[in-house]
Design a protein around this motif. Structure first.
Motif, PDB file in Angstrom:
ATOM      1  N   GLU A 270      16.379 -75.129  52.226  1.00  0.00           N
ATOM      2  CA  GLU A 270      15.125 -74.515  52.663  1.00  0.00           C
ATOM      3  C   GLU A 270      15.029 -74.451  54.179  1.00  0.00           C
ATOM      4  OE1 GLU A 270      12.078 -76.772  50.841  1.00  0.00           O
ATOM      5  OE2 GLU A 270      12.419 -75.974  48.824  1.00  0.00           O
ATOM      6  N   ASP A 273      17.132 -71.621  55.231  1.00  0.00           N
ATOM      7  CA  ASP A 273      16.556 -70.333  54.831  1.00  0.00           C
ATOM      8  C   ASP A 273      15.440 -69.906  55.787  1.00  0.00           C
ATOM      9  OD1 ASP A 273      16.606 -68.195  52.874  1.00  0.00           O
ATOM     10  OD2 ASP A 273      14.581 -68.879  52.352  1.00  0.00           O
ATOM     11  N   ARG A 278      19.128 -65.267  54.347  1.00  0.00           N
ATOM     12  CA  ARG A 278      18.827 -65.613  52.967  1.00  0.00           C
ATOM     13  C   ARG A 278      19.900 -66.552  52.440  1.00  0.00           C
ATOM     14  NH1 ARG A 278      19.736 -63.605  47.806  1.00  0.00           N
ATOM     15  NH2 ARG A 278      21.122 -62.007  48.655  1.00  0.00           N
ATOM     16  N   VAL A 279      19.478 -67.717  51.963  1.00  0.00           N
ATOM     17  CA  VAL A 279      20.393 -68.712  51.420  1.00  0.00           C
ATOM     18  C   VAL A 279      20.041 -68.924  49.955  1.00  0.00           C
ATOM     19  CG1 VAL A 279      21.283 -71.065  51.588  1.00  0.00           C
ATOM     20  CG2 VAL A 279      20.604 -69.846  53.666  1.00  0.00           C
ATOM     21  N   ASP A 316      24.131 -63.471  54.712  1.00  0.00           N
ATOM     22  CA  ASP A 316      23.682 -64.007  53.433  1.00  0.00           C
ATOM     23  C   ASP A 316      24.652 -65.098  52.970  1.00  0.00           C
ATOM     24  OD1 ASP A 316      21.569 -62.279  53.435  1.00  0.00           O
ATOM     25  OD2 ASP A 316      22.574 -60.747  52.236  1.00  0.00           O
TER      26      ASP A 316
END
Length: 389
Positions: A270, A273, A278-279, A316
């Motif tokens: 988190e 991110d 975007r993870v 990504d």
């Protein structure tokens, strides 16, 4: 030019006392042996001029004992030959045999002892028979006395060699212990360096990304600036906390510091991110992962996400953790190509050290670590860790 001359021999106070005692002892034996005994004259069978010559030679033999340490073989051989024709030199000869056995090898000592046996045989033939003591008895007594002196000297010689050997072993053991301590200190420093790199590298990369966003987006809205400033402040605060924990390794016993677990992976993803990329996180592992494997898996994901922010910002990323008891634990961090080419680092100091540290962590668990370009221009970091059933 290096000099090869033999250094001068210097006697200590103890050496002076011992040498003087040996000289006086040999001289006292010669004086007592020169006293005429009824029925057994000391010089029977020899011409009259021999007495004065014999006394001079015996005195010289006693005086030569001062050099018995430097020339033990030559001195012992000369005194053995002199004892074949003069009983007065027996005391000096016995002292020289003891010194020879003390300072030279047993092979040399036994060789001279064989010569002394032959000299004792010659002496028993030249001297007249002693009443109630044939020549053979005198010969055997002389050999026994010389053998006892040689044996005593060899015993002291071997005891000294044993003492020197034990002292060398102690010095060698002390040196090995010092080397092991230095090696242990080196391993501790390496572990500290890896821990600092893994913990602070992740936090500082977050600071770098958000600070770079503020630098390259001067037109950002106040809300975006406030959000980035909040992340920077929280990351800096967390970096300080992590640094305190790492420094605490030097003060707390092993195992008392909090260590990351599999439950902390979600928070780690988190945080990554929130940077803007975007993870995706996928986890599939039943049961409780072993502590060491879980901690290593956390460090692998942490290092992978840190490298993505450094070398492929905005790409990504997919994090996959799966496994089961008996099959092992697989950890994979895969990212696609970055939207824009990353800026080259200011210098190459520390480049690749994170992967080196991961390789050591994984090898300690008998696992495997692989990393390299992925299909489509990205990068993949993958590891397999054993998970006993």
């Amino acid at each position: 030019m290096v000099s090869t001359a033999t250094p001068p021999f210097r006697r200590s106070v103890r050496d002076w006392i011992v040498d003087l005692s040996m000289f006086l002892l040999a001289l006292a034996y010669a004086v007592l042996a020169d006293v005429d005994v009824p029925g057994y004259p000391a010089s029977a069978g020899f011409p009259g001029w021999w007495e004065a010559t014999e006394r001079l030679l015996v005195f010289a033999a006693c005086a030569s004992l001062w050099w018995r340490r430097r020339r033990p073989v030559q001195l012992a051989a000369a005194l053995v030959l002199l004892s074949a024709v003069s009983e007065l030199a027996a005391g000096a000869m016995l002292i020289s045999l003891f010194s020879l056995a003390l300072h030279r090898s047993p092979r040399v000592s036994l060789s001279v002892f064989g010569l002394s046996i032959a000299a004792a045989g010659v002496r028993s033939l030249l001297a007249p028979d002693v009443p109630h003591a044939p020549a053979l008895v005198a010969f055997l007594l002389s050999v026994a006395l010389q053998g006892a002196v040689i044996g005593w000297g060899l015993t002291v010689h071997h005891r000294r060699e044993l003492f020197e050997s034990l002292r060398d072993r102690a010095l060698h053991a002390e040196t090995e212990a010092q080397l092991r301590a230095e090696h242990a200190q080196h391993q501790v420093r390496e572990a500290m360096a890896r821990e600092i790199h893994d913990v602070l590298g992740h936090r500082l990369s977050l600071l770098s990304v958000h600070a770079g966003a503020l630098e390259y987006r001067p037109d950002a809205s106040p809300e975006e600036v406030a959000r980035s400033a909040k992340v920077i402040r929280e990351s800096a605060h967390q970096a300080l906390q992590d640094l305190r924990e790492v420094i605490g390794v030097l003060r707390a016993p092993v195992g008392e510091l909090p260590q990351p677990t599999m439950a902390d992976l979600q928070q780690l993803v988190e945080e990554a991110d929130e940077v803007g990329a975007r993870v995706e996180f996928a986890s599939d592992h039943p049961g409780q992962v072993p502590e060491r494997a879980a901690r290593t898996a956390y460090r692998i994901v942490q290092e992978g996400l840190t490298n993505v922010r450094k070398h492929a910002p905005g790409a990504d990323t997919r994090v996959l953790v799966r496994g089961a008891p008996g099959e092992g634990l697989t950890v994979e961090v895969r990212n696609g190509p970055p939207p824009v080419p990353p800026r080259p680092p200011a210098n190459g100091i520390g480049a690749g050290q994170g992967l080196v540290g991961l390789s050591e962590r994984v090898s300690l668990l008998s696992g495997r670590l692989e990393h390299g370009p992925a299909a489509g221009g990205g990068w993949c970091l993958s590891a397999w860790l054993p998970w006993p059933s």
